[in-house]
Motif scaffolding. Structure first.
Motif, PDB file in Angstrom:
ATOM      1  N   ARG A 150       0.833  -1.200   0.000  1.00 36.28           N
ATOM      2  CA  ARG A 150       0.000   0.000   0.000  1.00 36.28           C
ATOM      3  C   ARG A 150       0.871   1.255   0.000  1.00 36.28           C
ATOM      4  O   ARG A 150       2.010   1.239   0.492  1.00 36.28           O
ATOM      5  CB  ARG A 150      -0.957   0.009   1.181  1.00 36.28           C
ATOM      6  N   GLU A 151       0.320   2.331  -0.539  1.00 36.26           N
ATOM      7  CA  GLU A 151       1.012   3.607  -0.558  1.00 36.26           C
ATOM      8  C   GLU A 151       0.005   4.744  -0.506  1.00 36.26           C
ATOM      9  O   GLU A 151      -1.117   4.618  -1.002  1.00 36.26           O
ATOM     10  CB  GLU A 151       1.891   3.740  -1.803  1.00 36.26           C
ATOM     11  N   THR A 152       0.394   5.856   0.108  1.00 31.50           N
ATOM     12  CA  THR A 152      -0.478   7.023   0.144  1.00 31.50           C
ATOM     13  C   THR A 152      -0.363   7.790  -1.168  1.00 31.50           C
ATOM     14  O   THR A 152       0.662   7.723  -1.854  1.00 31.50           O
ATOM     15  CB  THR A 152      -0.110   7.940   1.324  1.00 31.50           C
ATOM     16  N   LEU A 153      -1.409   8.531  -1.519  1.00 36.55           N
ATOM     17  CA  LEU A 153      -1.500   9.158  -2.835  1.00 36.55           C
ATOM     18  C   LEU A 153      -1.288  10.676  -2.786  1.00 36.55           C
ATOM     19  O   LEU A 153      -0.349  11.185  -3.368  1.00 36.55           O
ATOM     20  CB  LEU A 153      -2.855   8.828  -3.470  1.00 36.55           C
ATOM     21  N   ALA A 154      -2.163  11.414  -2.147  1.00 37.00           N
ATOM     22  CA  ALA A 154      -2.022  12.871  -2.116  1.00 37.00           C
ATOM     23  C   ALA A 154      -0.772  13.259  -1.309  1.00 37.00           C
ATOM     24  O   ALA A 154      -0.343  12.530  -0.417  1.00 37.00           O
ATOM     25  CB  ALA A 154      -3.265  13.508  -1.509  1.00 37.00           C
ATOM     26  N   SER A 155      -0.213  14.393  -1.617  1.00 37.97           N
ATOM     27  CA  SER A 155       1.008  14.840  -0.940  1.00 37.97           C
ATOM     28  C   SER A 155       0.711  15.213   0.506  1.00 37.97           C
ATOM     29  O   SER A 155      -0.428  15.559   0.848  1.00 37.97           O
ATOM     30  CB  SER A 155       1.602  16.037  -1.673  1.00 37.97           C
TER      31      SER A 155
END
Length: 324
Positions: free
Chosen positions: A163-168
């Motif tokens: 998993r990874e976060t998207l928005a900065s």
């Protein structure tokens, strides 16, 4: 471009909403909502927009969206072509999350994931493949099975390593600013003026559009024609007012914005499947059952009341409110 508000209606007898839709569809636009959302693409490729993140998507694209985070998936589909089922969606509110935190200590394992979801969290192919059959079963599940499937999905997301976060990190969703957009201003006005006469021409003027343009715009964003949407909102208000025993059905008719009793009864029956008076009687039955339960718990239930309690009501209440 300011995002539009999506109105998410979770049924009163359910904890969360699960559904699917095709493409094109009215919610395929830059939008936000206060609810969390688990979003799985099952068909098409295209561009994904989450906060200030822009990326590509394909079948298997799985994303957890946090409250008020603007998002959109735009499919690369030839003009005129339609897709019956493009994605699967689960939506659940912060009130539900708070209730789970209060009731289940184990739920605290989910909190870090939900915090990350405010920037959007994308999951890889392994998690997507594991969650899709649960998602598909959840569409038709009922009762406790819905909860089992939902919790199983959350467990997969919490334990996912892909998993990874998207928005900065600097991106901040601003629902207060979003609320100033045209459709949200219109919906807010409707909600605050249900007891008054609401004409589509007046709302079109408020939105700065012609009536025909406003009609198309309103239906695209709400999924309902203007008159039907207003009637649904008025019926919802009437349901709340019917819990007040001091108000007559006629009083409620006018307080909810209907101009005559026969039209009110007809509209209520169409939406709720029963007359307002019957809806009130069932609400009273529900309240009486609760009160009787509390009284019985406080004093103990006599043995000779047991047959009458087969339906959960003491003999006096059962007699007062016979089954419909």
């Amino acid at each position: 471009m300011q995002p539009d508000l999506e109105l998410v209606a979770v049924r009163r007898d359910e904890s969360f909403k699960v559904w699917s839709h095709g493409y094109p569809y009215r919610t395929v636009r830059w939008h936000f909502h206060p609810e969390y959302e688990i979003h799985l693409i099952v068909a098409t490729t295209g561009k994904m927009f989450v906060g200030d993140h822009i990326g590509s998507f394909a079948p298997g694209n799985l994303v957890l969206i946090g409250p008020n985070l603007p998002h959109n998936w735009v499919s690369e589909v030839p003009q005129g072509q339609t897709i019956a089922q493009r994605n699967l969606v689960v939506q659940f509110g912060e009130e539900f999350v708070s209730s789970c935190v209060d009731c289940f200590p184990e739920w605290r394992q989910v909190e870090a994931l939900l915090a990350d979801s405010r920037r959007g969290v994308s999951f890889g192919a392994q998690t997507s493949a594991a969650i899709q059959p649960l998602f598909l079963e959840l569409l038709a599940a009922r009762g406790l099975r819905r909860l089992v499937l939902f919790m199983s999905m959350l467990e997969l997301l919490v334990n996912a390593e892909d998993r990874e976060t998207l928005a900065s990190p600097a991106y901040q969703a601003d629902p207060t600013g979003f609320a100033s957009t045209r459709i949200n201003h219109v919906l807010s006005y409707i909600g605050g003026n249900l007891a008054d006469e609401l004409r589509e021409s007046d709302l079109a003027q408020l939105a700065g559009q012609s009536v025909s343009a406003f009609s198309r715009y309103f239906r695209r964003h709400t999924g309902l024609p203007f008159v039907k949407y207003v009637n649904r909102m008025r019926i919802n208000l009437a349901c709340q007012l019917l819990t007040d025993d001091t108000l007559s059905v006629t009083d409620i008719c006018f307080k909810a914005g209907f101009n005559n009793l026969s039209n009110f009864n007809r509209q209520f029956l169409a939406v709720k499947g029963m007359a307002p008076s019957k809806f009130r009687r069932f609400q009273q039955l529900n309240d009486a059952s609760r009160d009787a339960s509390e009284e019985a718990a406080a004093r103990g239930v006599a043995v000779d009341d047991a047959p009458a309690l087969a339906s959960g009501l003491p003999r006096s209440v059962a007699a007062a409110y016979p089954p419909a």
